[in-house]
Write an enzyme that holds these catalytic residues in place. Sequence first.
Site, PDB file in Angstrom:
ATOM      1  N   ASP A  93       0.831  -1.351   0.055  1.00 31.00           N
ATOM      2  CA  ASP A  93       0.042   0.061   0.032  1.00 31.00           C
ATOM      3  C   ASP A  93       0.921   1.352   0.170  1.00 31.00           C
ATOM      4  O   ASP A  93       2.165   1.284   0.256  1.00 31.00           O
ATOM      5  CB  ASP A  93      -0.983  -0.108   1.452  1.00 31.00           C
ATOM      6  CG  ASP A  93      -1.882   1.136   1.141  1.00 31.00           C
ATOM      7  OD1 ASP A  93      -2.075   1.621   0.139  1.00 31.00           O
ATOM      8  OD2 ASP A  93      -2.764   1.081   2.042  1.00 31.00           O
ATOM      9  N   ASP A 268      -7.809  -8.130   0.131  1.00 28.15           N
ATOM     10  CA  ASP A 268      -6.850  -8.107   1.484  1.00 28.15           C
ATOM     11  C   ASP A 268      -7.756  -7.745   2.563  1.00 28.15           C
ATOM     12  O   ASP A 268      -8.553  -6.936   2.333  1.00 28.15           O
ATOM     13  CB  ASP A 268      -5.757  -7.235   1.269  1.00 28.15           C
ATOM     14  CG  ASP A 268      -5.973  -5.771   1.670  1.00 28.15           C
ATOM     15  OD1 ASP A 268      -5.691  -5.448   2.554  1.00 28.15           O
ATOM     16  OD2 ASP A 268      -6.357  -5.072   0.694  1.00 28.15           O
ATOM     17  N   CYS A 306     -11.805 -28.987   7.338  1.00 21.08           N
ATOM     18  CA  CYS A 306     -10.762 -28.149   7.020  1.00 21.08           C
ATOM     19  C   CYS A 306      -9.539 -29.075   7.167  1.00 21.08           C
ATOM     20  O   CYS A 306      -9.430 -29.786   8.075  1.00 21.08           O
ATOM     21  CB  CYS A 306     -10.450 -26.876   7.870  1.00 21.08           C
ATOM     22  SG  CYS A 306      -9.027 -26.074   7.750  1.00 21.08           S
ATOM     23  N   CYS A 308      -6.241 -28.047   7.279  1.00 19.09           N
ATOM     24  CA  CYS A 308      -5.093 -26.982   7.767  1.00 19.09           C
ATOM     25  C   CYS A 308      -4.292 -27.797   8.975  1.00 19.09           C
ATOM     26  O   CYS A 308      -4.820 -28.839   9.414  1.00 19.09           O
ATOM     27  CB  CYS A 308      -5.259 -25.724   8.088  1.00 19.09           C
ATOM     28  SG  CYS A 308      -6.195 -25.417   9.668  1.00 19.09           S
ATOM     29  N   CYS A 311      -6.440 -27.934  12.088  1.00 17.37           N
ATOM     30  CA  CYS A 311      -7.504 -28.960  12.333  1.00 17.37           C
ATOM     31  C   CYS A 311      -7.123 -29.989  12.217  1.00 17.37           C
ATOM     32  O   CYS A 311      -7.801 -30.993  12.758  1.00 17.37           O
ATOM     33  CB  CYS A 311      -8.378 -28.313  11.023  1.00 17.37           C
ATOM     34  SG  CYS A 311      -9.213 -26.646  11.232  1.00 17.37           S
ATOM     35  N   HIS A 337      -5.210 -21.427  10.611  1.00 20.60           N
ATOM     36  CA  HIS A 337      -6.541 -21.749  10.273  1.00 20.60           C
ATOM     37  C   HIS A 337      -7.516 -20.623   9.728  1.00 20.60           C
ATOM     38  O   HIS A 337      -8.055 -20.926   8.659  1.00 20.60           O
ATOM     39  CB  HIS A 337      -7.456 -22.176  11.466  1.00 20.60           C
ATOM     40  CG  HIS A 337      -9.021 -22.411  11.158  1.00 20.60           C
ATOM     41  ND1 HIS A 337      -9.242 -23.649  10.228  1.00 20.60           N
ATOM     42  CD2 HIS A 337     -10.011 -21.922  11.379  1.00 20.60           C
ATOM     43  CE1 HIS A 337     -10.748 -23.521  10.090  1.00 20.60           C
ATOM     44  NE2 HIS A 337     -11.078 -22.447  10.511  1.00 20.60           N
TER      45      HIS A 337
END
Length: 371
Positions: A93, A268, A306, A308, A311, A337
């Site tokens: 940015d 974002d 999930c 990930c 998890c 997560h």
Amino acid sequence: MNTPGTFQIHATDGAARTGVLQTAHGPVNTPIFMPVGTVGSVKAIAPDDLNAIGAEIILGNTYHLYLRPGDELVARRGGLHGFNAWDKPILTDSGGFQVFSLSTLRTIKEEGVTFRSHLDGSKHLFTPEKVVSIQRNLNSDIMMVLDECVPAGADHTYTARSLTMTTRWAKRCRDAYPKGTAGNLLFGIVQGGMFKDLRSESARQLIDLDFEGYAIGGLSVGESKDVMMEMLYHTAPILPSEKPRYLMGVGTPLDIIKGIDAGVDMFDCVLPTRNARNGTLYTSLGKLNIKRREFAEDDGPLDPACSCYTCRTFSRAYLRHLYVSQELLSFRLNSIHNLTYFLDTVRGARAAIREGRWAEYKRRYEELYDV
């Protein structure tokens, strides 16, 4: 073609679209969610975590990295990629959001924005040219122009005056970095507050400057959700279809879905990591607050849908224990997560668009979050 700035649309379903944006540090599949790493790191997350969850591009912030550690110091270390050991694309940015968020610490003139540092009170002038120079030192794959992000309550007269100055700043950024100078891409930022006519005028003026991509700025700054969506659905379609479109700083899962539905490619938000640190987690069953007592003896995974690391490995009971014990590991596991959930959301969107089932995919999120 792998030339930085090449953007190819591979499939559409209504206004929703999926494609690939080429950058100097590799391709970005769109729609994409970009984890926010304001000072050069995504909070509580290391680059190997980001790679494991499939992140393709992250954000940094020009204002914060200029103040600390300094863009020239970063340049001497190979730019931001060399400094933070992230070898994939980075977007920075311009500091334009700080024009809004640090309004008590800055003054705006035609020359640029003078900030009083939130760190030590020292004064710093950000001109459009300096903003480009800082981002070149950071070697951002995608650089943003300097702009003024006006608050939601700004009237038409002030917003119109701000818009004309923002356009002049955008032209100065383009002049400071002509198209094709190097592999860095420069995006313009559409402003115009909550006024459709000004949004249209901003888009028209920026399109004339021929940026490599276009962002929709100045949303989620205090307006109602209905007004935000009205501005989003008005603005996205008037941006060039052959260029990437980026919705800045707007990011609940449903916001992202609505943005994709409007034709936006890039998103974002600090929400997934900030909420992770506060114990609010996103799952296939909706939002969940891990600190609740009901999870104290829950041996099931956080989200059975999930895959990930969090998890796959830990129970809700353990995640609750870490959070209520104020263990730092809680930040990392919760953030892994939540970021996975947001990245899975856009991965699923890409598949749904390719397979012609976007409406069904969108409806599922509306049922889950539009309550």
